[in-house]
Design an enzyme around this catalytic site. Structure first.
Site, short mmCIF file in Angstrom:
data_model
loop_
_atom_site.label_atom_id
_atom_site.label_comp_id
_atom_site.label_asym_id
_atom_site.label_seq_id
_atom_site.Cartn_x
_atom_site.Cartn_y
_atom_site.Cartn_z
N ARG A 298 0.72 -1.12 -0.26
CA ARG A 298 0.16 0.37 0.46
C ARG A 298 1.30 1.45 -0.24
NH1 ARG A 298 -5.26 -1.74 3.75
NH2 ARG A 298 -6.51 -2.54 2.07
N GLY B 180 -5.96 -6.44 2.55
CA GLY B 180 -4.21 -6.64 2.58
C GLY B 180 -3.78 -7.25 3.68
N GLY C 114 -12.14 -4.25 1.73
CA GLY C 114 -13.90 -4.47 1.97
C GLY C 114 -14.20 -3.77 0.26
N LYS D 167 -13.02 -10.30 8.28
CA LYS D 167 -13.82 -8.81 8.60
C LYS D 167 -15.15 -10.01 8.24
CE LYS D 167 -10.51 -5.55 8.38
NZ LYS D 167 -9.36 -4.03 7.42
#
Ligand code: ADP
Ligand code: 3PG
Ligand code: MG
Length: 419
Positions: free
Chosen positions: A51, A372, A397, A213
């Site tokens: 990132r 990630g 997401g 998640k």
């Protein structure tokens, strides 16, 4: 975000929002939102800097134009100030990658920021402290957004944190009410790549959903019921579905409050494929379990019916891996989001590693990988920069929601492209 509202990809040859190419930002102070929510190792070190590297083209472009580049981001989900989630190490890594000084400021609002930005020369980079040290960030608080723009006196806001544009937070939404807001190159590239691939995907299209998640991502399953030809479940996501089906998942990570949504998912799936539901939403039939996360734990495989109360399902089992492989071998497009197990530990990375291998060995399969932790895993597995796959997204997401056809608040709120 509601998933049944929208299902249109605004695909064209150019991005539908204004970008840094479209505004006269030479020598201006530019506030840039990045998603530097990088995976951290057990001793707090950055375990993957995808990132950060992905943000370099935009930063370099702004520096070449003499801008003061003030970068804001979140890291993790802190409650109040938490030094273990400071962005200071990220600023240090950015300096190394850019091969130039990066000034870190240990706040994101207030006089300290104001003074630092004022003193910074043209063509310089500053990184401000974790936005989420303030609860106002996630509350999309306009006052807080105003405090950021006031402290930095920025002329433009550049959204380049693709991984966070599915959130309506102060730094992705409210801030755009105060200064002209445009997209950076990473956001543009991710949007164009993902929406183009999803517009007319080659079929069969297989979605592989895993990770931890669950409540964040479970909503997109509903959309994937209509988009995908098969959905393969792994990770804690699979645990949640197995528990929903009435199995005892022992000490596994499970989110048990998703039943209403899952009722809807299964109703939609039955409508689509009739009694082939279990071939359409493929759950593991066996899992690798452990009773603790001790690194010396062996990989014990049990049938999903046979977990003991102390067992935690930490990977899909060997039979489930073979089942997954046979589905993947028929696919033309694979969308993968969320590791299939606790892949930080090699013992529980078998499912994820085998999936990575299948995709790498079949370059005819269009593979879009997001998340990630998932990106961290496949890039390490790949050993290069992800060349084994068609696209490794910096979004988790965000990429899933975009693939599912949702409108993302952090993109919607930017200025429209000039006609
Ligand atoms: P991403 O970061 O790729 O978007 P998530 O954050 O949703 O994905 O999930 C990745 C995390 O999920 C990893 O840290 C991994 O260890 C964890 N995980 C996956 N499967 C399990 C499992 N069965 N039990 C506990 N944790 C799991
Ligand atoms: C991500 O890692 O998916 C983004 O940085 C968003 O993080 P969040 O799920 O904590 O909002
Ligand atoms: Mg993650």
């Amino acid at each position: 975000m509601r998933y049944n509202e929208v299902m249109t990809y605004r695909v064209g040859t150019s991005f539908f929002k204004r970008t840094i190419r479209d505004v006269p930002l030479d020598t201006q102070t530019v506030l840039m939102r990045a998603d530097y929510n990088v995976p951290l190792g057990p001793d707090g070190q950055i375990s993957d800097d995808l990132r950060i590297r992905a943000s370099l083209p935009t930063i370099r472009y702004l520096l070449e134009r003499g801008c003061k580049v003030v970068i804001i981001s979140h890291l993790g989900r802190p409650v109040g100030r938490d030094s273990s989630l400071s962005l200071e190490p990220v600023a240090a890594r950015l300096a190394k990658l850019l091969r130039r000084d990066v000034r870190f400021v240990n706040d994101c609002i207030g006089d300290r920021v104001y003074q630092a930005v004022k003193r910074a020369p043209k063509a310089s980079v500053l990184v401000l402290e974790n936005l989420r040290f303030y609860a106002q960030e996630e509350a999309d608080d306009p006052q807080f957004a105003r405090q950021i723009t006031e402290a930095t006196k920025a002329r433009y806001f550049v959204q380049d944190g693709f991984g966070v544009v599915h959130r309506a937070h102060a730094s992705t939404h409210a801030i755009t009410l105060y200064i002209p807001s445009v997209a950076g190159f990473l956001l543009e590239k991710e949007y164009m790549t993902i929406t183009t691939a999803m517009q007319a995907p080659k079929r069969p299209l297989v979605a592989v959903l895993g990770g931890a998640k669950v409540s964040d991502k479970i909503g997109v399953i509903e959309r994937f019921v209509s988009i995908a030809d098969t959905i393969i479940m792994g990770g804690a996501m699979a645990n949640t579905l197995l528990a929903y089906k009435g199995l005892s998942m022992g000490a596994s990570k499970v989110e048990s409050d998703q039943n209403t949504l899952l009722d809807r998912v299964y109703a939609a799936a039955r409508k689509k494929v009739g009694d082939r539901v279990d071939d359409f939403i493929v759950l593991p039939t066996d899992v690798a379990v452990a009773t603790s996360l001790d690194p010396h734990m062996e990989r014990r495989i049990v049938d999903v019916q046979e977990l003991h109360p102390a067992d935690s399902a930490l990977d899909i089992g060997d039979a489930s891996i073979e089942q997954m492989v046979s589905v993947i071998n028929t696919a033309q497009t694979v969308i993968w989001n969320g590791t299939l197990g606790y892949a930080e530990m090699p013992t529980f990375a078998h499912g994820s590693a085998r999936l990575a291998l299948e995709l790498a060995e079949h370059p005819r399969i269009m593979s879009i990988i997001g998340g990630g932790d998932t990106a961290d895993f496949v890039l390490k597995w790949d050993g290069h920069h992800g060349e084994s796959f068609s696209h490794v997204s910096t979004g988790g997401g965000a990429s899933l929601e975009l693939m599912a056809g949702a409108k993302l608040p952090g993109i919607e709120s930017l200025l429209d492209a000039p006609r």
